[in-house]
Design an enzyme around this catalytic site. Structure first.
Site, PDB file in Angstrom:
ATOM      1  N   ASP A 157       4.779   0.015  12.057  1.00 12.28           N
ATOM      2  CA  ASP A 157       3.489  -0.513  11.575  1.00 12.28           C
ATOM      3  C   ASP A 157       3.242  -1.946  12.012  1.00 12.28           C
ATOM      4  OD1 ASP A 157       3.549   1.252   8.386  1.00 12.28           O
ATOM      5  OD2 ASP A 157       3.135   1.887  10.440  1.00 12.28           O
ATOM      6  N   LYS A 183       0.837  -1.219   0.000  1.00 15.77           N
ATOM      7  CA  LYS A 183       0.000   0.000   0.000  1.00 15.77           C
ATOM      8  C   LYS A 183       0.858   1.250   0.000  1.00 15.77           C
ATOM      9  CE  LYS A 183      -1.641   1.550   4.053  1.00 15.77           C
ATOM     10  NZ  LYS A 183      -1.337   2.940   4.454  1.00 15.77           N
ATOM     11  N   ASN A 184       1.888   1.296   0.855  1.00 14.89           N
ATOM     12  CA  ASN A 184       2.647   2.545   1.017  1.00 14.89           C
ATOM     13  C   ASN A 184       3.597   2.815  -0.130  1.00 14.89           C
ATOM     14  OD1 ASN A 184       1.198   2.978   3.294  1.00 14.89           O
ATOM     15  ND2 ASN A 184       2.774   2.248   4.706  1.00 14.89           N
ATOM     16  N   CYS A 225      -3.869  11.875  12.425  1.00 10.10           N
ATOM     17  CA  CYS A 225      -4.654  10.649  12.420  1.00 10.10           C
ATOM     18  C   CYS A 225      -4.505  10.049  13.815  1.00 10.10           C
ATOM     19  CB  CYS A 225      -4.232   9.720  11.320  1.00 10.10           C
ATOM     20  SG  CYS A 225      -2.611   9.089  11.573  1.00 10.10           S
ATOM     21  N   ARG A 248       0.782  14.533  12.526  1.00  8.37           N
ATOM     22  CA  ARG A 248       1.581  14.105  11.363  1.00  8.37           C
ATOM     23  C   ARG A 248       2.084  15.377  10.667  1.00  8.37           C
ATOM     24  NH1 ARG A 248      -0.262   8.829  10.239  1.00  8.37           N
ATOM     25  NH2 ARG A 248       1.433   8.524   8.767  1.00  8.37           N
ATOM     26  N   ARG A 262      -8.624  -0.059   4.932  1.00  9.31           N
ATOM     27  CA  ARG A 262      -7.770   0.936   4.261  1.00  9.31           C
ATOM     28  C   ARG A 262      -6.506   0.283   3.722  1.00  9.31           C
ATOM     29  NH1 ARG A 262      -5.901   5.447   8.000  1.00  9.31           N
ATOM     30  NH2 ARG A 262      -4.500   5.591   6.225  1.00  9.31           N
TER      31      ARG A 262
END
Ligand code: EPZ
Length: 430
Positions: free
Chosen positions: A305, A22-23, A117, A122, A397
């Site tokens: 993460d 994803k990133n 978030c 951030r 997500r």
């Protein structure tokens, strides 16, 4: 609101295919509009964040042709460099990557300032410092970051903190600046390397990605390319930890074992067997889990993460462990939820002190963010009884077909949308 409902107690056994990262995909999609030619991207993960960014890019004029759930053709010739203040932009933090790509291509960009978030503030000060070093005027106005430059000129940029986002955003703008740029103290994550490889496949000149010094020589134009996204090392790590928590035997396929070294090292430390194959890793957890100490660090250190997933594992290990979160200031919000499942965790500043318990008990919990949500699902699968997880949109997500992949490994988990469906599941598993 959709929920996951889980009946714990089944060891996860079998094989699971890992999706694209994803990133890496978010950054690469943003960069794909830096050329007026068509770019084809494969192995996209089919997750909410990716679909949200594609929608936002379409709103600013990108031509998006979705060939299938994992493949897209993008043409950025008609992208406007106008202020990007669209609803879709607000949905996705990573829209800030459009600053670097639009500034690089059009020397002008304006993008909604991403909200904080659930894992802490951030900031974007390092991104802004980098753009200013390249000669852009950058200001924050009406909740957006506006950057503009007559022309961008390469420079020597030192990042005070290791930042994935700032490294990637500056890399994009510098790839179309005049002359040489050096980024010192750069992030070394696999997705930074993937992004540099993608830009180079479009004709950029970037060297040193994956080390802490990245050297870029700007080019006038970028051209078409076809590119496949690397596998998601965090999704892979999440399934490896789910195997360990449920005393299972799982092979995660379509991975790059080198990207999983810190995750593998911790599994070995707590007593799991880990077998590395060319593009797969097998985790077998037959012995009781042992305690250990973990500190999250920039790559190649233990990834932030994976921090909630690590805490869930240590919560049912023997002895006392510590998890130190050194990247984000508020990434322990899941601890209260895990405590309701029987965990014994005390958080003091950025350290969680974890006293292992025999097992988790099923409960109704809330996913506070993407990775913590996945970690609570792991706790539910490892625990006794029924666990219901609310706010699973966070999990969707970043995890493609999470419940489907887990069911493929023997988990009793379903996505339900009503009390009636929940009761049906309870009845079915009772
Ligand atoms: C990326 O966020 C990832 N998101 C995060 O993954 C990941 O946790 C993080 O990198 C660290 O690996 C995406 O790639 C979309 P940072 P990013 O800039 O780029 C501070 C997930 O679960 N900082 O490396 O925002 C910042 O506050 C998500 O997939 C500044 O001070 O992270 C943090 O303390 C969650 N100023 C540290 O640096 C800045 O200008 C690292 O942040 C930028 C960052």
């Amino acid at each position: 609101m959709e929920q996951y409902v889980i009946k714990g107690g089944n060891p996860l056994v079998g094989e699971v295919e890992i999706s694209g990262a994803k990133n890496a995909a978010l950054a690469i999609l943003a960069a794909s509009i830096m050329t007026d030619e068509t770019v084809t991207i494969e192995n996209l993960p089919n997750v909410r964040d990716i679909n949200a960014l594609l929608e936002a890019m379409e709103e600013i004029g990108a031509r998006i042709d979705r060939l299938d759930a994992h493949t897209v053709k993008i043409n950025g010739a008609f992208v406007k460099d106008v202020p990007v203040d669209y609803e879709s932009m607000k949905k996705i933090r990573a829209s800030y990557y459009l600053l670097g790509s639009l500034l690089g291509k059009y020397k002008r960009a304006e993008v909604i300032l991403p909200g904080g978030c659930n894992i802490g503030s951030r900031p974007m000060d390092l991104h802004i410092k980098g753009f200013r070093a390249l000669g852009a005027n950058v200001e924050i106005r009406n909740g957006a970051v506006a950057a503009e430059a007559k022309h961008l000129k390469g420079n020597h940029i030192y990042l005070d903190k290791v930042s994935v986002g700032a490294t990637i955003n500056i890399m994009m703008a510098a790839s179309m600046a005049e002359g040489k740029t050096t980024i010192e103290n750069a992030a070394k994550e696999p997705h930074v390397v993937d992004m540099a490889n993608f830009l180079n496949s479009m004709g950029a000149n970037i060297r040193g990605a994956g080390t802490d010094v990245i050297r870029i020589v700007g080019v006038e134009k970028l051209h078409r390319t076809e590119y496949s996204i690397i596998p998601d090392q965090i999704e892979a790590g999440t399934f490896m930890f789910a195997a360990a928590a449920t005393k299972g035997d799982v092979t995660v396929k379509n991975v790059i074992p080198k990207h999983l070294e810190a995750t593998t090292a911790k599994l070995l430390e707590i007593g799991c067997e880990v077998e590395e194959l060319d593009d797969a890793v097998r985790v077998v957890a037959s012995k009781p889990l042992k305690n250990t100490q973990v500190t999250t660090l920039p790559y190649p250190g233990f990834p932030t993460d994976m921090q909630p997933q690590m805490a869930v594992l240590l919560g049912i290990a023997t002895g006392t462990s510590t998890v130190t979160e050194s990247i984000f200031e508020n990434r322990f919000k899941y601890v209260d939820e895990l405590t309701r499942m029987g965990a014994a965790i005390k958080v003091e500043s950025n350290i969680a002190i974890i006293t292992g318990v025999k097992h988790y008990m099923g409960a109704r919990v809330c996913a506070p963010d993407l990775r913590a949500g996945a970690a609570l699902v792991i706790a539910g699968m490892a625990g006794d009884g029924i666990t219901v997880v609310d706010d699973i949109h966070y999990i969707q997500r970043g995890y493609e077909d999470f419940e489907g992949k887990l069911r493929g490994l023997g988990a009793q988990i379903e996505r339900v949308n009503s009390e009636k469906e929940l009761q049906k599941f309870r009845f079915k598993v009772s």
